[in-house]
Design a protein around this motif. Structure first.
Motif, PDB file in Angstrom:
ATOM      1  N   LYS A 331       0.960  -1.262   0.081  1.00  0.00           N
ATOM      2  CA  LYS A 331      -0.076   0.043  -0.026  1.00  0.00           C
ATOM      3  C   LYS A 331       0.808   1.220   0.055  1.00  0.00           C
ATOM      4  CE  LYS A 331      -3.751  -2.185   2.231  1.00  0.00           C
ATOM      5  NZ  LYS A 331      -4.334  -2.546   3.631  1.00  0.00           N
ATOM      6  N   ILE A 332       2.017   1.089   0.629  1.00  0.00           N
ATOM      7  CA  ILE A 332       2.922   2.298   0.674  1.00  0.00           C
ATOM      8  C   ILE A 332       3.578   2.722  -0.770  1.00  0.00           C
ATOM      9  CG2 ILE A 332       5.134   3.099   1.373  1.00  0.00           C
ATOM     10  CD1 ILE A 332       4.164   1.453   4.371  1.00  0.00           C
ATOM     11  N   LEU A 333       3.888   1.440  -1.366  1.00  0.00           N
ATOM     12  CA  LEU A 333       4.356   1.418  -2.649  1.00  0.00           C
ATOM     13  C   LEU A 333       3.569   2.426  -3.574  1.00  0.00           C
ATOM     14  CD1 LEU A 333       6.397  -1.794  -3.009  1.00  0.00           C
ATOM     15  CD2 LEU A 333       7.502   0.541  -3.037  1.00  0.00           C
ATOM     16  N   TYR A 334       2.344   1.689  -3.391  1.00  0.00           N
ATOM     17  CA  TYR A 334       1.062   2.136  -4.342  1.00  0.00           C
ATOM     18  C   TYR A 334       1.016   3.633  -4.323  1.00  0.00           C
ATOM     19  CZ  TYR A 334      -3.421   1.689  -6.543  1.00  0.00           C
ATOM     20  OH  TYR A 334      -4.437   1.987  -7.562  1.00  0.00           O
ATOM     21  N   SER A 335       0.863   4.084  -2.865  1.00  0.00           N
ATOM     22  CA  SER A 335       0.704   5.498  -2.747  1.00  0.00           C
ATOM     23  C   SER A 335       1.648   6.513  -3.065  1.00  0.00           C
ATOM     24  CB  SER A 335       0.541   5.723  -1.094  1.00  0.00           C
ATOM     25  OG  SER A 335       1.843   5.490  -0.564  1.00  0.00           O
ATOM     26  N   LYS A 336       2.903   5.939  -3.225  1.00  0.00           N
ATOM     27  CA  LYS A 336       4.265   6.689  -3.935  1.00  0.00           C
ATOM     28  C   LYS A 336       4.143   6.544  -5.484  1.00  0.00           C
ATOM     29  CE  LYS A 336       7.066   6.081   0.223  1.00  0.00           C
ATOM     30  NZ  LYS A 336       8.210   5.298   0.512  1.00  0.00           N
ATOM     31  N   SER A 337       3.973   5.430  -5.953  1.00  0.00           N
ATOM     32  CA  SER A 337       3.918   5.231  -7.365  1.00  0.00           C
ATOM     33  C   SER A 337       3.356   3.951  -7.671  1.00  0.00           C
ATOM     34  CB  SER A 337       5.506   5.202  -7.758  1.00  0.00           C
ATOM     35  OG  SER A 337       5.710   4.823  -9.134  1.00  0.00           O
ATOM     36  N   PRO A 338       2.026   3.918  -8.245  1.00  0.00           N
ATOM     37  CA  PRO A 338       1.337   2.746  -8.480  1.00  0.00           C
ATOM     38  C   PRO A 338       2.138   1.768  -9.411  1.00  0.00           C
ATOM     39  CG  PRO A 338      -0.108   4.566  -8.804  1.00  0.00           C
ATOM     40  CD  PRO A 338       1.340   5.342  -8.470  1.00  0.00           C
ATOM     41  N   VAL A 414     -20.660  -2.041   2.075  1.00  0.00           N
ATOM     42  CA  VAL A 414     -19.705  -0.988   1.347  1.00  0.00           C
ATOM     43  C   VAL A 414     -19.275  -0.401   2.356  1.00  0.00           C
ATOM     44  CG1 VAL A 414     -19.751   0.938  -0.332  1.00  0.00           C
ATOM     45  CG2 VAL A 414     -21.366  -1.116  -0.666  1.00  0.00           C
ATOM     46  N   LEU A 415     -17.720  -0.370   2.047  1.00  0.00           N
ATOM     47  CA  LEU A 415     -16.976   0.474   3.153  1.00  0.00           C
ATOM     48  C   LEU A 415     -17.247   1.797   2.715  1.00  0.00           C
ATOM     49  CD1 LEU A 415     -13.499  -1.553   3.467  1.00  0.00           C
ATOM     50  CD2 LEU A 415     -15.253  -1.258   5.255  1.00  0.00           C
ATOM     51  N   LYS A 416     -17.102   2.735   3.835  1.00  0.00           N
ATOM     52  CA  LYS A 416     -17.081   4.245   3.633  1.00  0.00           C
ATOM     53  C   LYS A 416     -16.031   4.850   3.155  1.00  0.00           C
ATOM     54  CE  LYS A 416     -20.473   5.603   7.181  1.00  0.00           C
ATOM     55  NZ  LYS A 416     -21.324   6.182   6.175  1.00  0.00           N
ATOM     56  N   GLU A 417     -16.074   5.425   2.188  1.00  0.00           N
ATOM     57  CA  GLU A 417     -14.714   5.935   1.261  1.00  0.00           C
ATOM     58  C   GLU A 417     -13.671   6.569   2.204  1.00  0.00           C
ATOM     59  OE1 GLU A 417     -12.997   5.564  -2.192  1.00  0.00           O
ATOM     60  OE2 GLU A 417     -15.142   5.019  -1.812  1.00  0.00           O
ATOM     61  N   GLU A 418     -14.136   7.231   3.222  1.00  0.00           N
ATOM     62  CA  GLU A 418     -13.107   7.718   3.949  1.00  0.00           C
ATOM     63  C   GLU A 418     -12.302   6.549   4.862  1.00  0.00           C
ATOM     64  OE1 GLU A 418     -17.061   8.415   6.252  1.00  0.00           O
ATOM     65  OE2 GLU A 418     -16.399   8.260   3.989  1.00  0.00           O
ATOM     66  N   LYS A 420     -12.047   3.445   3.700  1.00  0.00           N
ATOM     67  CA  LYS A 420     -11.399   2.578   2.825  1.00  0.00           C
ATOM     68  C   LYS A 420     -10.118   3.216   2.419  1.00  0.00           C
ATOM     69  CE  LYS A 420     -13.326   1.190  -0.938  1.00  0.00           C
ATOM     70  NZ  LYS A 420     -14.056   1.280  -2.264  1.00  0.00           N
ATOM     71  N   ASN A 421     -10.175   4.656   2.467  1.00  0.00           N
ATOM     72  CA  ASN A 421      -8.721   5.495   1.974  1.00  0.00           C
ATOM     73  C   ASN A 421      -7.778   5.117   3.176  1.00  0.00           C
ATOM     74  OD1 ASN A 421      -9.894   6.367  -0.414  1.00  0.00           O
ATOM     75  ND2 ASN A 421     -10.702   8.225   0.632  1.00  0.00           N
ATOM     76  N   ILE A 422      -8.095   5.341   4.377  1.00  0.00           N
ATOM     77  CA  ILE A 422      -7.267   5.016   5.516  1.00  0.00           C
ATOM     78  C   ILE A 422      -6.649   3.541   5.486  1.00  0.00           C
ATOM     79  CG2 ILE A 422      -6.784   5.359   7.879  1.00  0.00           C
ATOM     80  CD1 ILE A 422      -8.735   7.428   8.209  1.00  0.00           C
ATOM     81  N   LEU A 423      -7.721   2.663   5.229  1.00  0.00           N
ATOM     82  CA  LEU A 423      -7.236   1.275   5.161  1.00  0.00           C
ATOM     83  C   LEU A 423      -6.099   1.125   3.981  1.00  0.00           C
ATOM     84  CD1 LEU A 423      -7.597  -1.666   5.964  1.00  0.00           C
ATOM     85  CD2 LEU A 423      -9.469  -1.828   4.527  1.00  0.00           C
ATOM     86  N   ASN A 424      -6.392   1.668   2.994  1.00  0.00           N
ATOM     87  CA  ASN A 424      -5.470   1.423   2.264  1.00  0.00           C
ATOM     88  C   ASN A 424      -4.371   2.287   1.882  1.00  0.00           C
ATOM     89  OD1 ASN A 424      -7.015  -0.304   0.729  1.00  0.00           O
ATOM     90  ND2 ASN A 424      -8.269   1.351  -0.582  1.00  0.00           N
ATOM     91  N   ARG A 425      -4.035   3.497   2.659  1.00  0.00           N
ATOM     92  CA  ARG A 425      -2.917   4.295   2.835  1.00  0.00           C
ATOM     93  C   ARG A 425      -2.319   3.968   4.146  1.00  0.00           C
ATOM     94  NH1 ARG A 425      -5.531   8.588   3.853  1.00  0.00           N
ATOM     95  NH2 ARG A 425      -4.810   9.137   5.916  1.00  0.00           N
TER      96      ARG A 425
END
Length: 551
Positions: A331-338, A414-418, A420-425
């Motif tokens: 997830k960290i790699l994805y946030s920097k460069s997909p 359905v996960l709430k967007e905010e 999900k964003n924290i989970l993925n980040r």
């Protein structure tokens, strides 16, 4: 979320398939001791009260239970995030987690020998301490606790799991997480954790080569190193692997064998996977790459923490690795460069090109949880366990609270967007705030959770979905070898011998030296009692098949 692995990886069978996943057939144990007066001064429970789950009956009286988790990497706290707060609100139970600061085995052995076990204990099912605690009458029978305090247990516990884990004395001393039976695979979309991963941008830059053959694999590794000698100023590591331990290295033994579809049995007998010609051919390929300088010394020395740091930096080109073990770094790699993430692709195959045989969880699961006879409030411990294994508890620990972490839209969760964003980040921040997504995985039921868990988002989805066609049930080959038996002594010595041998094979200076080391291993292994290990492994395999209804 199975971040978790002191070692699932420690489930390797040396000299055969030294995989290890419990049947617990050899467990012996004593029944629960005479009922003692509880600190809580509980009165006798009426039949009417027993119709109400214990977590509801006792919820107005707060208690704190000490829960030992036998993994030094487990750092999730209790009482700050919404899931733990909700559990405490509904059950009255707060948790004080205890984890080892250093060596897990030493810490647990100290707790056992000093008779200072905490209220609850969670350890790998294969660990010899499970049998030690049971045979030394240090843990309660869950059946007796259920009969005395919470018959709700029989409503929520998996009956197949109860049957599987019931000891010869008729008692049940532990309950697993992540258990899976053969029929579960018919439900579809059940994946394996074992993957061959490559760094996406580098792999595509060198033409997305075929890495299923020894020649193609070697050429891809050479090209990656030549064309991308450094990553963000740090040296590229051509090949990554799980840490070496006293049983070997799961990447270079168990995982590689599974990718090569090396059989577990032949002619009704446990097969010697460790000398299989296809496996040896690939080990020699890795040896040759090492001779050329493509096996970094860190492979043999790095801890899991050090590996995680290098994965987060994207320094590995390829690796046979558990996909969930790098989920946070991914997830960290994805946030920097997909484009810098790791993706699953076809990796090593046998010379026939057979499909991979990648195991999912077995009936044994991953870890087991036991209730110590030192437990101050056993009625609260069994009540908490029943709460967590129920559908209500599973929904809470997996997806959180409706309206807070998720909504139900047209019947879908359905996960709430905010959220999900924290989970993925930022997984750490997610656990601190929410504590769902199996942050408290100790009694998780992945199969039950399929009914509501939303599909994973990138960058994790591709790695999981890639495994679906190759996922097989192999729990019939799981073994539990009693540590203090003649077989157990031989088994442990063979494990250590293999661990030493595997390193020597990979760093050997020539193929001739490799052959000599392998021959030496076979001779020493036979002298250590390999024959009695094979006999016991075959016996357990046949019994497991009978119990699972597998021909």
């Amino acid at each position: 979320m199975m971040k978790k692995v002191k070692r699932l990886n420690k489930i390797i069978l040396v000299g055969l398939s030294f995989l290890s996943t419990v049947s617990l057939l050899s467990f012996t144990g004593c029944g629960v001791a005479d009922n003692k007066s509880r600190d809580m001064g509980q009165q006798e429970i009426s039949k009417e009260d027993m119709s109400i789950p214990a977590w509801q009956r006792y919820s107005d009286t707060p208690v704190t239970l000490d829960w030992y988790i036998n993994y030094s990497w487990f750092v999730t706290g209790w009482g700050e995030n919404i899931v733990s707060k909700k559990i405490t609100e509904e059950t009255g139970v707060s948790i004080n987690f205890i984890t080892p600061m250093g060596n897990e085995e030493e810490k647990l052995n100290t707790l056992i020998t000093s008779n200072s076990l905490p209220d609850l204990i969670t350890i790998g099912w294969w660990e010899p301490q499970v049998n030690n605690m049971i045979s030394n009458d240090m843990v309660y029978s869950l059946k007796e606790l259920a009969d005395e305090y919470d018959i709700y247990f029989y409503d929520v516990a998996n009956k197949t799991v109860i049957d599987w884990y019931t000891s010869p004395d008729g008692e049940l001393y532990c309950y697993p997480c992540s258990s899976c039976v053969p029929q579960d695979l018919e439900k579809g979309n059940i994946g394996s954790n074992q993957t061959f991963l490559v760094r996406k941008d580098i792999y595509e830059a060198i033409g997305s080569p075929d890495m299923t053959t020894t020649e193609g694999f070697s050429e891809a590794v050479r090209r990656a190193k030549e064309e991308f000698p450094t990553v963000d100023g740090k040296e590229l590591i051509p090949i990554g692997a799980h840490s070496f331990d006293d049983m070997g290295c799961t990447s270079f033994d168990k995982y590689l064998m599974n990718f090569l579809a090396v059989p577990y049995e032949k002619d009704g007998e446990y097969y010697d996977r460790y000398t299989d010609p296809e496996y040896i051919r690939w080990l020699k390929t890795f040896r040759a790459l090492g001779e050329e300088g493509y096996l970094d010394n860190g492979i043999f020395m790095d801890t899991r923490t050090q590996m995680s740091e290098k994965i987060e930096e994207g320094r590995y080109f390829c690796m046979l690795y558990q996909r969930t073990d790098l989920a946070d770094q991914q997830k960290i790699l994805y946030s920097k460069s997909p484009e810098s993430i790791y993706i699953a692709v076809d990796g090593p195959k046998n010379s026939r090109g057979d499909d991979y045989v990648l195991p999912t969880n077995s009936t044994n699961g991953w870890t087991v949880t036991l209730i110590s006879k030192n437990c101050k409030y056993p009625e609260r411990a069994i009540g908490l366990m029943d709460y967590l294994i129920s559908e209500h508890g599973q929904k809470l620990t997996s997806i959180g609270i409706e309206g807070v972490t998720y909504d139900i839209v047209d019947g879908e969760y359905v996960l709430k967007e905010e959220v999900k964003n924290i989970l993925n980040r930022d997984r750490g921040e997610y656990d601190r705030l929410y504590g769902a997504d199996n942050a408290y995985w100790m009694l998780q039921d992945n199969i039950m959770q399929l009914e509501w868990m939303p599909p994973k988002d990138e960058p994790l989805r591709q790695m999981e979905e890639w495994t679906y066609p190759y996922t097989k049930y192999t729990g019939q080959y799981d073994l539990y070898i009693k540590e203090n038996s003649a077989v157990g002594v031989a088994y442990a010595k063979i494990n250590r011998l293999w661990s030493e041998t595997l390193k020597r094979l990979l760093i050997s200076e020539s193929e001739e030296e490799f052959d000599g080391i392998l021959e030496e291993f076979a001779e020493k292994r036979n002298a250590l009692g390999y024959d009695i290990v094979v006999r016991e492994a075959t016996r357990q395999m046949q019994e497991n098949k009978r119990r699972l209804g597998i021909k």
